[in-house]
Enzyme design. Structure first.
Site, mmCIF file in Angstrom:
data_model
loop_
_atom_site.group_PDB
_atom_site.id
_atom_site.type_symbol
_atom_site.label_atom_id
_atom_site.label_comp_id
_atom_site.label_asym_id
_atom_site.label_seq_id
_atom_site.Cartn_x
_atom_site.Cartn_y
_atom_site.Cartn_z
ATOM 1 N N GLY A 38 0.822 -1.223 0.000
ATOM 2 C CA GLY A 38 0.000 0.000 0.000
ATOM 3 C C GLY A 38 0.842 1.253 0.000
ATOM 4 N N GLY A 42 9.066 -0.667 0.338
ATOM 5 C CA GLY A 42 9.391 -1.976 0.897
ATOM 6 C C GLY A 42 9.667 -1.949 2.390
ATOM 7 N N LEU A 188 21.060 -4.784 18.055
ATOM 8 C CA LEU A 188 21.891 -3.738 18.665
ATOM 9 C C LEU A 188 21.336 -2.336 18.387
ATOM 10 C CD1 LEU A 188 25.482 -5.175 18.111
ATOM 11 C CD2 LEU A 188 23.929 -5.474 20.046
ATOM 12 N N GLU A 189 20.758 -2.139 17.190
ATOM 13 C CA GLU A 189 20.179 -0.803 16.915
ATOM 14 C C GLU A 189 18.962 -0.550 17.810
ATOM 15 O OE1 GLU A 189 21.698 -0.198 12.287
ATOM 16 O OE2 GLU A 189 19.548 -0.295 12.643
ATOM 17 N N GLY A 274 17.627 -12.830 12.735
ATOM 18 C CA GLY A 274 17.885 -12.942 11.301
ATOM 19 C C GLY A 274 16.598 -12.906 10.500
ATOM 20 N N ASP A 315 16.889 -9.063 -1.174
ATOM 21 C CA ASP A 315 16.898 -9.984 -0.030
ATOM 22 C C ASP A 315 16.431 -11.383 -0.393
ATOM 23 O OD1 ASP A 315 17.679 -7.895 1.582
ATOM 24 O OD2 ASP A 315 16.003 -8.030 2.984
ATOM 25 N N ALA A 323 19.908 -2.862 1.946
ATOM 26 C CA ALA A 323 19.165 -2.088 0.951
ATOM 27 C C ALA A 323 20.050 -1.704 -0.237
ATOM 28 C CB ALA A 323 18.602 -0.831 1.610
ATOM 29 N N HIS A 448 41.333 19.585 6.860
ATOM 30 C CA HIS A 448 41.602 19.622 8.295
ATOM 31 C C HIS A 448 40.709 20.665 8.959
ATOM 32 C CE1 HIS A 448 43.780 19.489 12.060
ATOM 33 N NE2 HIS A 448 43.824 20.808 12.035
HETATM 34 P P1 FAD Z 1 11.966 -5.325 0.564
HETATM 35 O O1 FAD Z 1 12.398 -3.984 0.950
HETATM 36 O O2 FAD Z 1 11.639 -6.286 1.644
HETATM 37 O O3 FAD Z 1 10.681 -5.120 -0.368
HETATM 38 C C1 FAD Z 1 9.942 -6.191 -0.836
HETATM 39 C C2 FAD Z 1 8.525 -5.719 -1.103
HETATM 40 O O4 FAD Z 1 7.859 -6.752 -1.839
HETATM 41 C C3 FAD Z 1 7.690 -5.496 0.146
HETATM 42 O O5 FAD Z 1 7.217 -4.161 0.194
HETATM 43 C C4 FAD Z 1 6.520 -6.486 0.023
HETATM 44 O O6 FAD Z 1 5.293 -5.923 0.430
HETATM 45 C C5 FAD Z 1 6.505 -6.755 -1.458
HETATM 46 N N1 FAD Z 1 5.949 -8.075 -1.805
HETATM 47 C C6 FAD Z 1 6.339 -9.289 -1.338
HETATM 48 N N2 FAD Z 1 5.618 -10.259 -1.943
HETATM 49 C C7 FAD Z 1 4.767 -9.642 -2.786
HETATM 50 C C8 FAD Z 1 3.773 -10.099 -3.673
HETATM 51 N N3 FAD Z 1 3.518 -11.394 -3.861
HETATM 52 N N4 FAD Z 1 3.068 -9.183 -4.386
HETATM 53 C C9 FAD Z 1 3.295 -7.850 -4.236
HETATM 54 N N5 FAD Z 1 4.244 -7.364 -3.403
HETATM 55 C C10 FAD Z 1 4.960 -8.247 -2.700
HETATM 56 N N6 FAD Z 1 19.455 -2.300 5.236
HETATM 57 C C11 FAD Z 1 20.400 -1.345 5.051
HETATM 58 O O7 FAD Z 1 21.125 -1.381 4.042
HETATM 59 N N7 FAD Z 1 20.564 -0.331 5.950
HETATM 60 C C12 FAD Z 1 19.817 -0.241 7.078
HETATM 61 O O8 FAD Z 1 19.994 0.683 7.869
HETATM 62 C C13 FAD Z 1 18.831 -1.225 7.296
HETATM 63 N N8 FAD Z 1 18.057 -1.181 8.398
HETATM 64 C C14 FAD Z 1 17.086 -2.122 8.578
HETATM 65 C C15 FAD Z 1 16.324 -2.072 9.734
HETATM 66 C C16 FAD Z 1 15.345 -3.019 9.960
HETATM 67 C C17 FAD Z 1 14.510 -2.937 11.216
HETATM 68 C C18 FAD Z 1 15.114 -4.037 8.999
HETATM 69 C C19 FAD Z 1 14.029 -5.052 9.210
HETATM 70 C C20 FAD Z 1 15.878 -4.112 7.847
HETATM 71 C C21 FAD Z 1 16.877 -3.157 7.636
HETATM 72 N N9 FAD Z 1 17.697 -3.202 6.511
HETATM 73 C C22 FAD Z 1 18.671 -2.257 6.322
HETATM 74 C C23 FAD Z 1 17.544 -4.250 5.482
HETATM 75 C C24 FAD Z 1 16.741 -3.702 4.291
HETATM 76 O O9 FAD Z 1 15.499 -3.236 4.740
HETATM 77 C C25 FAD Z 1 16.573 -4.787 3.241
HETATM 78 O O10 FAD Z 1 17.819 -5.326 2.897
HETATM 79 C C26 FAD Z 1 15.915 -4.223 2.004
HETATM 80 O O11 FAD Z 1 14.657 -3.645 2.293
HETATM 81 C C27 FAD Z 1 15.741 -5.313 0.934
HETATM 82 O O12 FAD Z 1 15.156 -4.744 -0.191
HETATM 83 P P2 FAD Z 1 14.291 -5.606 -1.206
HETATM 84 O O13 FAD Z 1 13.877 -4.649 -2.276
HETATM 85 O O14 FAD Z 1 15.003 -6.837 -1.586
HETATM 86 O O15 FAD Z 1 12.994 -6.077 -0.386
HETATM 87 P P1 NAI Z 2 21.489 -10.634 12.112
HETATM 88 O O1 NAI Z 2 21.813 -11.763 11.237
HETATM 89 O O2 NAI Z 2 22.177 -9.330 11.932
HETATM 90 O O3 NAI Z 2 21.761 -11.054 13.632
HETATM 91 C C1 NAI Z 2 21.114 -12.140 14.225
HETATM 92 C C2 NAI Z 2 21.818 -12.467 15.523
HETATM 93 O O4 NAI Z 2 20.999 -13.379 16.214
HETATM 94 C C3 NAI Z 2 23.188 -13.125 15.328
HETATM 95 O O5 NAI Z 2 24.115 -12.529 16.203
HETATM 96 C C4 NAI Z 2 22.913 -14.580 15.666
HETATM 97 O O6 NAI Z 2 24.054 -15.248 16.184
HETATM 98 C C5 NAI Z 2 21.827 -14.430 16.713
HETATM 99 N N1 NAI Z 2 20.963 -15.599 16.878
HETATM 100 C C6 NAI Z 2 20.506 -16.457 15.916
HETATM 101 N N2 NAI Z 2 19.719 -17.403 16.470
HETATM 102 C C7 NAI Z 2 19.654 -17.113 17.801
HETATM 103 C C8 NAI Z 2 18.992 -17.714 18.891
HETATM 104 N N3 NAI Z 2 18.198 -18.771 18.728
HETATM 105 N N4 NAI Z 2 19.140 -17.161 20.116
HETATM 106 C C9 NAI Z 2 19.936 -16.064 20.288
HETATM 107 N N5 NAI Z 2 20.593 -15.467 19.291
HETATM 108 C C10 NAI Z 2 20.444 -15.976 18.057
HETATM 109 O O7 NAI Z 2 19.889 -10.474 12.026
HETATM 110 P P2 NAI Z 2 18.908 -9.295 12.432
HETATM 111 O O8 NAI Z 2 19.497 -8.438 13.473
HETATM 112 O O9 NAI Z 2 17.605 -9.968 12.684
HETATM 113 O O10 NAI Z 2 18.797 -8.449 11.107
HETATM 114 C C11 NAI Z 2 18.372 -9.075 9.889
HETATM 115 C C12 NAI Z 2 19.052 -8.454 8.734
HETATM 116 O O11 NAI Z 2 18.507 -7.167 8.470
HETATM 117 C C13 NAI Z 2 20.532 -8.192 8.960
HETATM 118 O O12 NAI Z 2 21.294 -9.333 8.685
HETATM 119 C C14 NAI Z 2 20.818 -7.104 7.997
HETATM 120 O O13 NAI Z 2 21.090 -7.679 6.753
HETATM 121 C C15 NAI Z 2 19.513 -6.318 7.940
HETATM 122 N N6 NAI Z 2 19.626 -5.102 8.756
HETATM 123 C C16 NAI Z 2 20.580 -4.178 8.419
HETATM 124 C C17 NAI Z 2 20.745 -3.046 9.164
HETATM 125 C C18 NAI Z 2 21.803 -2.084 8.775
HETATM 126 O O14 NAI Z 2 22.305 -2.170 7.666
HETATM 127 N N7 NAI Z 2 22.174 -1.156 9.644
HETATM 128 C C19 NAI Z 2 19.906 -2.753 10.321
HETATM 129 C C20 NAI Z 2 18.935 -3.797 10.582
HETATM 130 C C21 NAI Z 2 18.819 -4.906 9.807
#
Ligand code: FAD
Ligand code: NAI
Length: 469
Positions: A38, A42, A188-189, A274, A315, A323, A448
């Site tokens: 909507g 993503g 951690l975030e 994860g 992803d 992203a 600097h």
């Molecule tokens: P997504 O962003 O997941 O988008 C996929 C979209 O597909 C969704 O909107 C979903 O609704 C849609 N979709 C799925 N199935 C269908 C379907 N059948 N029909 C229509 N639509 C559908 N990454 C960073 O690089 N920096 C960060 O700081 C960062 N912070 C994050 C913080 C959190 C809390 C989380 C959860 C993730 C974070 N990530 C971060 C990871 C990042 O969000 C993802 O890596 C990124 O969004 C992946 O992009 P994508 O386009 O592959 O998929």
């Molecule tokens: P993550 O893969 O970063 O961390 C998961 C942690 O959970 C690991 O340390 C792992 O050892 C631990 N773990 C796994 N199973 C467990 C269990 N049963 N009990 C206790 N600990 C366990 O996954 P997270 O934090 O969920 O984030 C998912 C993904 O989203 C990240 O891998 C990243 O790709 C993306 N992301 C990126 C951000 C950024 O770029 N700043 C911010 C947030 C998410």
């Protein structure tokens, strides 16, 4: 009547899908981009990167006002928290940016379709919209459906007491005690946000260290910093049961290697262990699109699946779930569809955790270099010797570390802990993209006083001798 014929249909409007759709339109293709959420953007814009960074910034300002202004001679009086306003600001930022993508779609003549897409038959996608089912036809279909949180068995997510990151971004009240399962990016975030806002935070991690993917020394420095901020860690520990009651949650934990059961009572549990690729209801089986044993869609070097004309990025395919990785893949995939050449260097994708201090890395870690038997040099420079860090009064416990090939001086990796590490790492990423040596960086004039001078000094340390330590 809507035209249902397109050169390219993109499923998913996250950073992978929307960037691919816009780039494809710029290259002259007729494009539709479908998302069921909507709002475009993503996971990243709606419930990921952007709302988390909005809350990280707001909570950082709150903590700064409480603990860091007095030393600058800035008197504030009593500081109080208006969580509703903080969450409202976050929601407004998300709303503005997601609308911005719809504007970009219009500007680039990409048709944005809201609805759930399903691979119907070769070259056809059905979309379940509010106005009924629409069948789109396209020679090329790009899957960018992203990922969803992994769940621990025995934990029932209600997004109130037991939450994923989505719930943790919208809590109505600061919990007295938050338990975070998983010491990775999200854990951690989010631990940082709620700890700064006054919650007691305990992080339970299965492994005996935090951020397992990160350079060990960097992770250790971050770990100590977060402990100093009051975040408690239970490493080498696993959660075996979670029972919710009216007041909160009781968690049963045991050492990962086995042993005595312990309990933790808390108000809210965040599960952040994860994420997994999301393909539910997508109809991959209708076309026979192959997935690996973990559910990731398998693709070749052109991001094409085993089914001709069906591509996947972001992803939902293997690789770091970031992203900017999804964006690069989206761009390169459609450029190759348009007959251009394309390539992504997966060794050169920066990763940042937006804690305070931030940690950022690109390229290989010391552990990976050792494992690969590569002889390397380490150049390290602490922010405590950087005049900008000192004059700004920001935390200066971190460092810039540069790893170079001993024989050629080529930069192989860099790991930074410190204020704005996520911005500083761009210099190292660019240097690596051009196969720069430490000498190249050391001989580059840096303004600097800037934090980036620590990069020059670390490069000097790897190649010769630093000046300021
Ligand atoms: P997504 O962003 O997941 O988008 C996929 C979209 O597909 C969704 O909107 C979903 O609704 C849609 N979709 C799925 N199935 C269908 C379907 N059948 N029909 C229509 N639509 C559908 N990454 C960073 O690089 N920096 C960060 O700081 C960062 N912070 C994050 C913080 C959190 C809390 C989380 C959860 C993730 C974070 N990530 C971060 C990871 C990042 O969000 C993802 O890596 C990124 O969004 C992946 O992009 P994508 O386009 O592959 O998929
Ligand atoms: P993550 O893969 O970063 O961390 C998961 C942690 O959970 C690991 O340390 C792992 O050892 C631990 N773990 C796994 N199973 C467990 C269990 N049963 N009990 C206790 N600990 C366990 O996954 P997270 O934090 O969920 O984030 C998912 C993904 O989203 C990240 O891998 C990243 O790709 C993306 N992301 C990126 C951000 C950024 O770029 N700043 C911010 C947030 C998410």
């Amino acid at each position: 009547m809507a035209d249902n014929q397109f050169d390219l249909v993109v499923i998913g409007a996250g950073p992978g899908g929307y960037v691919a759709a816009i780039r494809a339109a710029q290259l002259g293709m007729s494009v539709a981009c479908i998302d069921k959420r909507g709002a475009a953007g993503g996971t990243c814009l709606n419930v990921g990167c952007i709302p988390s960074k909005a809350l990280l910034k707001s909570s950082e300002k709150f903590a700064e006002a409480q603990n860091e202004l007095a030393v600058h001679g800035v008197e504030t009086g009593e500081i109080s928290l208006d969580l509703k306003t903080m969450i409202g600001r976050k929601d407004a930022v998300v709303d503005g940016l997601t609308k911005g993508i719809s504007f970009l779609f219009k500007k680039n003549k990409v048709e944005e379709i809201i609805g759930e897409a399903c691979l119907f038959e070769a070259g056809k996608v059905s979309v379940n919209t509010d106005n009924g089912v629409r069948i789109l036809e396209a020679n090329k279909i790009l899957i960018a459906t992203g990922s969803e949180p992994l769940s621990l068995s025995g934990l029932n997510i209600d997004e109130k007491k037991i939450v994923t990151s989505t719930g943790a971004l919208s809590l109505l009240k600061v919990p007295d005690h938050l338990v975070v399962i998983g010491a990775g990016y999200i854990g951690l975030e989010m631990a940082s946000v709620w700890s700064r806002l006054g919650a007691k935070v305990t992080v339970v991690e299965f492994l005996d260290r935090i951020t397992p993917m990160m350079d060990h020394e960097t992770a250790e420095t971050l770990h100590k910093n977060l402990q100093k901020q009051g975040i408690e860690f239970r490493l080498g520990t696993k959660v075996v049961e979670a029972k919710t009651s009216k007041n909160g949650v009781c968690l049963k934990i045991i050492p990962a290697s086995g042993g005595e059961v312990d309990t933790i009572d808390c108000n809210v549990v965040l599960q952040a262990i994860g994420r997994r690729p999301y393909t539910d209801g997508l109809g991959l089986e209708n076309l026979g699109v192959l997935q690996d044993e973990r559910g990731f869609i398998s693709v070749d070097e052109k991001f094409e699946t085993n089914v001709r004309g069906v591509f996947a990025i972001g992803d939902v395919i293997p690789g770091p779930m970031l992203a900017h990785k999804a964006e690069e893949e989206g761009t390169v995939a459609v450029e190759m569809m348009a007959g251009h050449s394309g390539h992504i260097d997966y060794n050169n994708i920066p990763a940042v955790i937006y804690t305070s201090p931030e940690v950022a890395s690109v390229g290989r870690t010391e552990e990976q270099l050792k494992e690969a038997g590569i002889s390397y040099c380490v150049g390290k420079f602490p922010f405590s010797a950087n005049s900008r860090a000192r004059s700004s009064g920001i935390d200066s416990s971190g460092f810039v570390k540069i790893l170079t090939d001993k024989a050629t001086d080529t930069i192989l990796g860099s790991h930074i802990v410190g204020h704005d590490a996520g911005t500083i790492i761009a210099e190292l990423t660019l240097a690596m993209e051009f196969s720069a040596s430490a000498e190249d960086l050391a001989r580059t004039c840096h303004a600097h006083p800037t934090l980036n001078e620590a990069v020059k000094e670390a490069a000097l340390a790897a190649w010769g001798k630093p000046i300021h330590v």
